[in-house]
Design an enzyme around this catalytic site. Structure first.
Site, PDB file in Angstrom:
ATOM      1  N   GLY A  91       0.853  -1.268   0.016  1.00 34.64           N
ATOM      2  CA  GLY A  91      -0.064   0.141   0.009  1.00 34.64           C
ATOM      3  C   GLY A  91       0.781   1.371  -0.038  1.00 34.64           C
ATOM      4  CB  SER A  92       1.905   3.581  -1.419  1.00 37.73           C
ATOM      5  OG  SER A  92       1.389   2.463  -2.298  1.00 37.73           O
ATOM      6  CG  ASN A  93      -0.516   7.481   2.259  1.00 37.92           C
ATOM      7  OD1 ASN A  93      -1.636   6.853   2.259  1.00 37.92           O
ATOM      8  ND2 ASN A  93       0.030   7.356   3.532  1.00 37.92           N
TER       9      ASN A  93
END
Length: 800
Positions: free
Chosen positions: A236-238
């Site tokens: 996942g990530s921002n």
């Protein structure tokens, strides 16, 4: 092993006072090399400089030397992790460790099942295809990396390796084919690798018992389904790119915040790569990859976020009533292709025997069995399901990152992504020094139009689109794509802005809320659906800052403000419902759990009222109460006071429907369940979140801030429960970077939250984890002057 500094060539320089601006050529010439820095007879030469926290800066004159240096440096930091994964992707775990030991951190299947899967995925013909697809520069990188890794093993000696693999018979020299196996693992991480146990478990229906490999796989999957375990390799990530209209100095600024496992092969590592005159790039990557995956150059910075685009589909096969291994194609039935793989298995007495397993393949992909997670999706006499993954044919991942690392401008970066289409499962978010922000959802997506999906779609299963297994429903072709069956770059989302772009693993739809991205195939990007909490809090924080409504002066973002936003640890969904929860508290002194147990809510409600609605180290037990409460209500759309509205997607749903008596009763029960569950653990009422969540580093437990994705915490952390009621971080914020630009060039600050070395005995196994815990950002030395002046500087030349 990071701390080990051994002379590995005739010329070794350790210390500061040398001038490095002349690059590697001058340094190597001083060591007796020719004009190009190579000594006659040498194939590989590199310079490895280390700075504080063990960060390696590798310089060479060509890709072979660069790979050599990276292979050596990564082996110093992660040799046991790498060796273990080389064993896995070669399908050799059972040969050395026995067939019944569990291969997967989530215990989804054993070594035997793992070996069958990887023997099929990485069969010789697939590796041959992958090698032929590599450009010359990438081939040299891979050859150099293997040589550097092997050189480290020779120099260190098996007896001096970290405890996890010291003297292990499965630690061996590697070739470029081992690296190709690893690359195929990485490209298929969110595809066939995630489905590996279900592929091994597939067997046609029979009157007698299923063969042993399938039986074992199904038993493990049934246990995993009960326990609710997910893949160990999830990502996942921002990501945020701020353009010139959004920053204080009118130049670009970037946030990269990937969320990866804190252990194992997907544990990122830092590196800086230099080919004088051709490449100068710094950031982080995954072990075994000799290129920067997320990072910056003098001209631009970029990050990736795990895309929501589809890369595989399931196909529903209609079977011959007389033979479940034959499927309908048009008016006739076609036999499935049987592929038998054979592995070596070590018995308890040390003898080696061979065992075989048969996979079943159709024109629509490999058959799998999903009944443990999706009822009705097993292999019956009437139907079977096949999985096709575009990334099993994507051999371009390294070529993609080589082109990105070599790009001289944001325009070249974008052109390379559109041309190669090799990034397997990531959006690209980038910004240049001039303040142009870029978002691209450019990955190998199956070419299934919306009209075709309407005609062929059979719903979804396990998060994938299911299509009818007929010729009409095959993926379509565009004329100029690098592989068949995928969407071309012209039909994938891309946007350039001068304010900002963002992504937190939702679709491309709200990349910039002022300019929604719509009109794509649902496999590419969907719109009109409720957004995740991280998307919503990211947009909320950005919009508040740029509107001057966050209580701070001005309407532009500074680097300090971007750092504070990233680690604010605000619990977004608490901000949306806690006022209503406290109203419920005031009118409910006692509530019954689902089991009818009466629970006094007064003390817990007082803690909830005092809670700062964050996941900070100092946050009180209210976080734990809310976590349990929200988990019970979040999957029920009827609880929301303001339901989701596609016209206001960044602010809905919100609030709780307290005026509905039935809903209020459900909420009281959920609150009683939450308080009862937390209080039953015996935790002190005054315990803080930092006392609960942490990372063990030797004898030291490092408290870790951040919280659950499901609660909308931007700084996402996932944990496993410990026997004492505390929690060990296993997944979440990994390599965290913020990059700004000025006339002086890039300025980057970062953390590798779990630290550079996976060896517990290394001085760099916990140093960055301590800094992350304290939110003390680390400035990255990028120029020669900065590197040479770093207090942790050391340098060596390696050659052979």
């Amino acid at each position: 092993m990071t701390g080990m500094r051994r002379a590995v060539a005739a010329c070794v320089v350790i210390g500061r006072g040398m001038v490095l601006a002349g690059g590697l050529c001058a340094v190597l010439a001083a060591c007796g090399g020719d004009e190009g820095g190579q000594v006659q007879g040498e194939r590989y030469r590199a310079q490895i400089r280390r700075t504080s926290y063990g960060v390696p800066h590798v310089m060479a004159n060509d890709e072979a030397g660069l790979g050599f240096g990276v292979g050596y440096a990564q082996a110093e930091d992660s040799v046991c992790v790498l060796a273990d994964q080389f064993l896995t992707v070669a399908g050799e775990r059972a040969r050395y460790l026995g067939g019944s030991a569990m291969a997967d951190p989530d215990r989804l299947f054993d070594n035997r099942g793992s070996d069958f899967f990887y023997a099929q995925l990485n069969q010789a013909s697939a590796l041959d295809d992958a090698w032929r697809a590599q450009p010359p520069e990438v081939r040299q990188l891979l050859k150099g990396y293997a040589a550097g890794y092997n050189r480290f093993l020779k120099d260190a000696g098996r007896t001096a390796l970290p405890q996890a693999c010291r003297n292990a018979p499965w630690v061996r020299d590697i070739t470029e084919r081992d690296l190709l196996r690893l690359m195929r693992f990485y490209t298929s991480l969110d595809g066939v690798v995630a489905f590996a146990p279900w592929l091994v478990a597939a067997e046609p229906p029979r009157g007698n018992a299923a063969p042993e490999p399938a039986r074992r796989a199904r038993a493990a999957l049934a246990q995993a389904a009960v326990a609710g375990r997910a893949s160990a390799y999830r990502t996942g990530s921002n990501g945020v790119a701020l353009g010139r209209d959004a920053t204080e100095n009118g130049q670009g600024m970037l946030l990269g915040n990937p969320h990866f496992p804190w252990q194992g092969i997907t544990r990122m590592v830092q590196l800086h790569l230099t080919l004088p005159g051709r490449m100068d790039v710094m950031g982080a990557t995954l072990p075994g990859i000799p290129l920067v995956g997320i990072g910056f150059t003098r001209e631009f910075a970029w990050t990736h976020t795990t895309t929501s685009s589809a890369h595989e589909t399931l196909f529903e096969l209609e079977l011959d009533p007389a033979d479940p291994t034959r499927y309908r194609v048009g008016s006739a039935y076609r036999p499935m292709r049987r592929q038998q793989v054979t592995i070596d298995v070590r018995r308890a007495d040390g003898t080696i025997v061979q065992e075989s397993h048969t996979f079943y393949l159709s024109d629509f992909g490999m058959v799998l069995a999903l009944p443990d997670i999706v009822p009705g999706y097993g292999w019956t006499t009437a139907k079977a399901y096949a999985l096709r993954d575009a990334n099993t044919e994507n051999h371009r991942m390294l070529a993609q990152w080589h082109a990105m690392n070599s790009a001289r401008s944001l325009r070249q970066l974008r052109e390379s992504v559109e041309r190669v289409l090799g990034n397997p499962w990531n959006n690209t978010i980038a910004v240049d020094s001039g303040g142009t922000a870029l978002f691209m959802a450019a990955t190998p997506v199956p070419n299934v139009s919306e009209a075709q999906l309407a005609q062929c779609g059979r719903g979804t299963a396990a998060g994938r689109f299911v299509l009818r297994g007929t010729p009409l429903c095959h993926w379509g072709d565009y004329p100029d794509t690098p592989q068949r069956g995928i969407v071309d770059a012209a039909h994938l989302p891309a946007i350039e802005r001068h304010d900002y772009v963002q992504n937190a693993n939702d679709s491309a739809w709200l990349t910039q809320p002022a300019a929604p991205i719509t009109g794509y195939s649902p496999l590419v990007s969907q719109s009109g659906y409720p957004q995740g909490g991280r998307t919503r809090i990211g947009i909320a924080q950005l919009e508040a800052r740029l509107a001057g409504k966050d209580g701070l002066p001005g309407r532009h973002m500074s680097l300090a403000q971007l750092k504070a936003m990233t680690l604010s640890n605000r619990v977004y969904f608490a901000e949306q419902v806690m006022d209503d929860v406290l109203t419920l508290c005031r009118t409910t002194p006692v509530a019954l759990t689902r089991d009818g147990v009466p629970v006094r809510l007064g003390a817990a409600c007082e803690r909830l009222a005092q809670w700062d609605r964050k996941a900070e180290l100092s946050s009180n037990i209210g976080y734990l109460y809310f976590e349990k409460f929200f988990a019970a209500i979040s999957t029920q759309p009827s609880v929301w006071g303001v339901p989701f509205d596609a016209r206001d997607p960044a602010r809905t749903p919100r609030g709780l429907k307290l005026g509905d008596a039935a809903i209020a009763g459900l909420l009281r029960r959920a609150l009683a369940d939450a308080v009862h569950a937390v209080d039953s653990t015996g935790m002190r009422p005054d315990i803080t979140w930092g006392e609960v969540q942490g990372a063990q580093r030797g004898t030291r437990r490092v408290p870790i801030h951040g919280g659950a994705d499901a609660l909308g915490v931007y700084n996402m952390m996932e944990t496993r429960d410990l026997p004492d009621g505390k929690r060990e971080v296993v997944h979440g914020t990994s390599y965290l970077q913020v990059v700004s630009f000025s006339v002086a060039g890039p300025h980057a600050e970062a953390f590798l939250a779990y630290s550079q070395s996976s060896d517990p005995a290394s001085p760099h196994a916990a140093d960055q984890t301590e800094r992350f815990s304290d939110k003390r950002w680390i400035s990255l030395p990028f120029t020669d002057a900065e590197i040479n002046a770093d207090p942790g500087f050391s340098e060596r030349q390696i050659a052979q």
